[in-house]
Design an enzyme around this catalytic site. Structure first.
Site, mmCIF file in Angstrom:
data_model
loop_
_atom_site.group_PDB
_atom_site.id
_atom_site.type_symbol
_atom_site.label_atom_id
_atom_site.label_comp_id
_atom_site.label_asym_id
_atom_site.label_seq_id
_atom_site.Cartn_x
_atom_site.Cartn_y
_atom_site.Cartn_z
ATOM 1 N N THR A 16 95.430 28.477 28.409
ATOM 2 C CA THR A 16 94.610 29.192 29.383
ATOM 3 C C THR A 16 95.053 30.636 29.568
ATOM 4 O OG1 THR A 16 96.002 28.540 31.268
ATOM 5 C CG2 THR A 16 94.219 27.032 30.653
ATOM 6 N N ASP A 17 94.171 31.381 30.217
ATOM 7 C CA ASP A 17 94.513 32.751 30.600
ATOM 8 C C ASP A 17 95.140 32.724 31.997
ATOM 9 O OD1 ASP A 17 92.410 32.420 32.421
ATOM 10 O OD2 ASP A 17 91.018 33.682 31.279
ATOM 11 N N ALA A 18 95.365 33.872 32.572
ATOM 12 C CA ALA A 18 96.028 33.949 33.877
ATOM 13 C C ALA A 18 95.220 33.289 34.994
ATOM 14 C CB ALA A 18 96.304 35.408 34.229
ATOM 15 N N GLY A 19 93.913 33.102 34.766
ATOM 16 C CA GLY A 19 93.065 32.474 35.774
ATOM 17 C C GLY A 19 92.903 30.973 35.597
ATOM 18 N N ILE A 21 91.642 29.482 32.936
ATOM 19 C CA ILE A 21 90.462 29.217 32.103
ATOM 20 C C ILE A 21 90.900 29.207 30.639
ATOM 21 C CG2 ILE A 21 88.177 30.088 31.418
ATOM 22 C CD1 ILE A 21 88.360 29.204 34.381
#
Length: 135
Positions: A16-19, A21
């Site tokens: 995932t990314d920092a969010g 997602i």
């Protein structure tokens, strides 16, 4: 009509990314895993192919990102051959949420290549026969 081949993949934090997602490139990895497991279901092992200087490589891919997946989701990744060529196979691949929602849809064309020359070669008959009989 039978269901397409599928595998389940859990989304890890690293996917995932920092969010939280799933990063877009990771869907490509998930689909690659499904194609590898699809081949393995026919007892076709890619390391054995490579020892014979044969490999399947992605030639073309169309990807439509419909909805995002998130950290800790369990995804169903499908792999269905839709066209066999002399040196290629085209797949329809989808990624679904555990609730059955479509997240990603893709058309992927893989080519059989000679690893030394990096040129297309015909898919060996022994491989083509076993995968066409099971698809």
């Amino acid at each position: 009509m039978s269901d397409p081949f599928s595998i389940d993949i859990r989304v890890y934090y690293e996917d995932t990314d920092a969010g939280g997602i799933v990063y877009n490139a990771n869907y490509i990895k998930f689909m690659e895993r499904a194609r590898t497991e699809w081949l393995r279901s026919f007892s076709v092992e890619q390391d054995e192919l490579m020892s014979r200087n044969i490999a399947f490589v992605v030639k073309h891919m169309d990807v439509d990102f419909v909805r995002p997946a998130k950290f800790n989701d369990v995804l169903k990744v499908t792999c269905e051959p839709v066209r066999f060529g002399g040196a290629s196979i085209t797949f329809s691949q989808h990624v679904y949420s555990s609730q059955g929602d479509l997240l990603v849809k893709s058309a992927v064309k893989i080519a059989c290549v000679d690893l030394k020359e990096m040129r297309p070669i015909l898919i060996p008959n022994s491989i083509k026969e076993v995968i066409q009989s099971g698809s």
